[in-house]
Design an enzyme around this catalytic site. Sequence first.
Site, PDB file in Angstrom:
ATOM      1  N   SER A 147     -21.800   5.542   6.773  1.00  0.00           N
ATOM      2  CA  SER A 147     -21.802   3.859   7.385  1.00  0.00           C
ATOM      3  C   SER A 147     -23.160   2.746   6.649  1.00  0.00           C
ATOM      4  CB  SER A 147     -23.023   4.776   8.533  1.00  0.00           C
ATOM      5  OG  SER A 147     -23.372   3.579   9.320  1.00  0.00           O
ATOM      6  N   TYR A 183     -29.595   9.944  11.755  1.00  0.00           N
ATOM      7  CA  TYR A 183     -28.701   9.185  11.768  1.00  0.00           C
ATOM      8  C   TYR A 183     -28.310   9.309  10.448  1.00  0.00           C
ATOM      9  CZ  TYR A 183     -24.024   6.886  12.453  1.00  0.00           C
ATOM     10  OH  TYR A 183     -22.905   6.660  12.443  1.00  0.00           O
TER      11      TYR A 183
END
Length: 272
Positions: free
Chosen positions: A147, A160
């Site tokens: 990401s 995350y």
Amino acid sequence: MGARRSPLLWRTWISGASSGIGEALARELAARGCRLALFARREAELVRIRGEILARRPDAEVLVQPGDVTDRRRVGEAIRAAEAAFGGLDVVILNAGTGDSLFPDRFDAGLVERITRVNYLGAVYAIEAALPGMLARREGRIAGMSSISAVRGLPGAGPYCASKAALSTFLESLRVDLRGRGVGVTTVSPGFVRTPLTDRNRFPMPFIQPADRAARRIVEGIRRGRREVCFPRRLTIPARCLRFLPAGLYDWLMSFAARKGYSKAPEGGGEG
Ligand SMILES: NC(=O)c1ccc[n+]([C@@H]2O[C@H](COP(=O)([O-])OP(=O)(O)OC[C@H]3O[C@@H](n4cnc5c(N)ncnc54)[C@H](OP(=O)(O)O)[C@@H]3O)[C@@H](O)[C@H]2O)c1
């Protein structure tokens, strides 16, 4: 069908294929003639997706493989079953992922552990299972879904961001280690994509794009043998520049962004 949508015929294993980007990847790859093994926990969703693919393309080969990526044994079994069914795997897409917010007043190491196990170790387990076959045949490609959040620690998203940074770094090492062995590695680092994961976010998500467009970009990047697939550029280029900011300036900028609402609220949310 133009060059961008040419047939691919890959034997492909996809984790996290039951919704969002994974589902869109399954549809895109099926439309291009790939054989698919779809792995995720929600079997009913995988069955639905297989049904929809077969309705459009009755000759498609789609295996439904219910399982949890944190279960190392189950991931190994599923990959070996896909290899046996297809005679090997050309592409393995490590897409399963999850996210949640974490704030200092409700710090929970269990949450960090869960996200790390899915986003990072889940991918590692699949690599462990897929690599021997690829190395033996001296061909194949491993694509990992990282990401844009891997670039630096974003407010409220420590677990995350750290899991994606771990995955990106691991894939980079693997890519170098596999040089000359016939097996390629692609790290995919998207900005915001509209999926059930980001539907939970309450903050603005600049340049968010639909999952089917994201899937086309990812498949094209894999087809071209790209080491990195980052999109959209108008978000990923400035985001990558954040890496070069000194810590003090970065902290000030992130606090400013948080005050303006470009960050997670303490009541929780998805990631991206
Ligand atoms: N959407 C974005 O903006 C964005 C941006 C950058 C990166 N990403 C990454 O893209 C990937 C896909 O995310 P998405 O946005 O498409 O979200 P999503 O719709 O929530 O999809 C997540 C997928 O992962 C699967 N999954 C979650 N935990 C799992 C587990 N323990 N075992 C097996 N499968 C599991 C889910 O299936 P089950 O629940 O059925 O198991 C689902 O299929 C993730 O790695 C995410 O971090 C997303």
